[in-house]
Design a protein around this motif. Structure first.
Motif: not given
Ligand code: SAM
Length: 308
Positions: A22-30, A35-41, A262-274
């Motif tokens: 909920n702290i925007k700068p921290l969410a942006e950092f995460a 994203r860095k990890m996905i590009i590196k991979r 953490l996953l849910k922060s990029t997939e807003p409906y994940l718990d509903q799907y699960f």
């Protein structure tokens, strides 16, 4: 440690992660780290992320957008939110230009811990092999709901070269890239800018409706609406199939709750799907009891036939 102590610890970690997100700068950092990890991979498996994006960025998109965009489309509100760390979610050029490279990167570790270039291809191949064991005749008319930039649509066309194939999506940006890629590959596909749950496609006209990695992006009401509307679009005896994350897989069962948060922060409906009971939704809307089969360490395929 007793199970209630583990539970308490997990609740604490989940609340902590939620609080931090909920702290925007921290969410942006995460999100920036993910994203860095996905590009590196992607680089590790030989995908040149920057060049791929640059090539698409250099193209002039007006012609594709004019041909694709449905001016009468009312976007469902749940869709107009942030997904996959893109502020504008699927409604942006950045997401459209990066989707293919991101899919290769994200799927590179499905079959081995060290990233492999063919993870994405093998995942799609396993799904089509499963479909082919379940559908005995060649489907004449196929609809790919949530086709994105066309990866799942091109894979369907490879599996069913004699079928007539349509790809439908809500993002005009993704569809513009899909149309461009189809032209580059010399493929003929009918691209449709519309919602899976609400469109004017002809009733009882499809033999197979496929949904590759869309359901985890849907709130339960939209998932139900797509299943019920698709029943009307299918011919009697036609098939409805889903390939998506498998909540029952060991990976998700054992995943600490704070990682899921953490996953849910990029997939807003994940718990509903699960938590959606697919079998009862299918039977509620006129399908046979679906076959649900794991097809990778973290994905499942689901298939059912229209019975009424
Ligand atoms: C993760 S992408 C999968 C793309 C593609 N199937 C693939 O295999 O690469 C999910 C797609 O579903 C689309 N989508 C989400 N909700 C939708 C809806 N209600 N109707 C149509 N498309 C939708 C998104 O725009 C996005 O392109």
């Amino acid at each position: 440690m007793t199970s209630s102590t583990i539970e308490l610890k997990q609740n604490f970690s989940t609340k902590l992660i939620n609080g931090l997100l909920n702290i925007k700068p921290l969410a942006e950092f995460a999100k920036a780290q993910a994203r860095k990890m996905i590009i590196k991979r992607a680089h590790l498996i030989g995908v040149n992320w920057e060049d791929n994006v640059q090539n698409l960025q250099n193209h002039s998109w007006q012609e594709e957008i004019n041909a694709i965009e449905n001016p009468n489309l009312q976007y469902p509100p749940y869709y107009l939110t942030s997904f996959h760390a893109y502020e504008k979610g699927n409604m942006s050029w950045d997401a459209a230009w990066e989707l293919e490279s991101a899919a290769y990167s994200v799927h590179s570790t499905i079959y081995s811990k060290t990233p492999q270039p063919d993870g994405d291809r093998n995942l799609r191949k396993s799904y089509h092999e499963f479909l082919q064991t379940q559908i005995s005749t060649n489907p004449e008319n196929i609809l790919d709901i949530g086709c994105g930039v066309g990866l799942s649509t091109f894979a369907l066309q490879e599996a069913y070269p004699h079928s007539h194939i349509s790809g439908l999506d809500l993002s005009p940006y993704f569809l513009a890239v899909a149309k461009y890629q189809a032209q580059q590959k010399g493929k003929t596909i009918n691209w449709i800018h519309d919602a899976g749950e609400n469109n004017n496609l002809p009733l009882e006209s499809f033999d197979l409706i496929s949904n590759f990695l869309i359901f985890h992006e849907l709130p339960q009401s939209a998932a139900e609406n797509i299943i019920s509307h698709s029943n009307k679009l299918l011919k009697k005896g036609g098939f409805f199939a889903i390939m998506d994350m498998n909540p029952q897989s060991e990976i998700y069962q054992k995943m600490p709750r704070y990682v899921l948060t953490l996953l849910k922060s990029t997939e807003p409906y994940l718990d509903q799907y699960f938590s959606l009971d697919m079998a009862s939704v299918f039977t509620k809307y006129g399908f046979s009891t679906p076959k649900i089969v794991p097809i990778s360490c973290r994905h499942r395929a689901i298939i059912a036939q229209k019975i009424n």
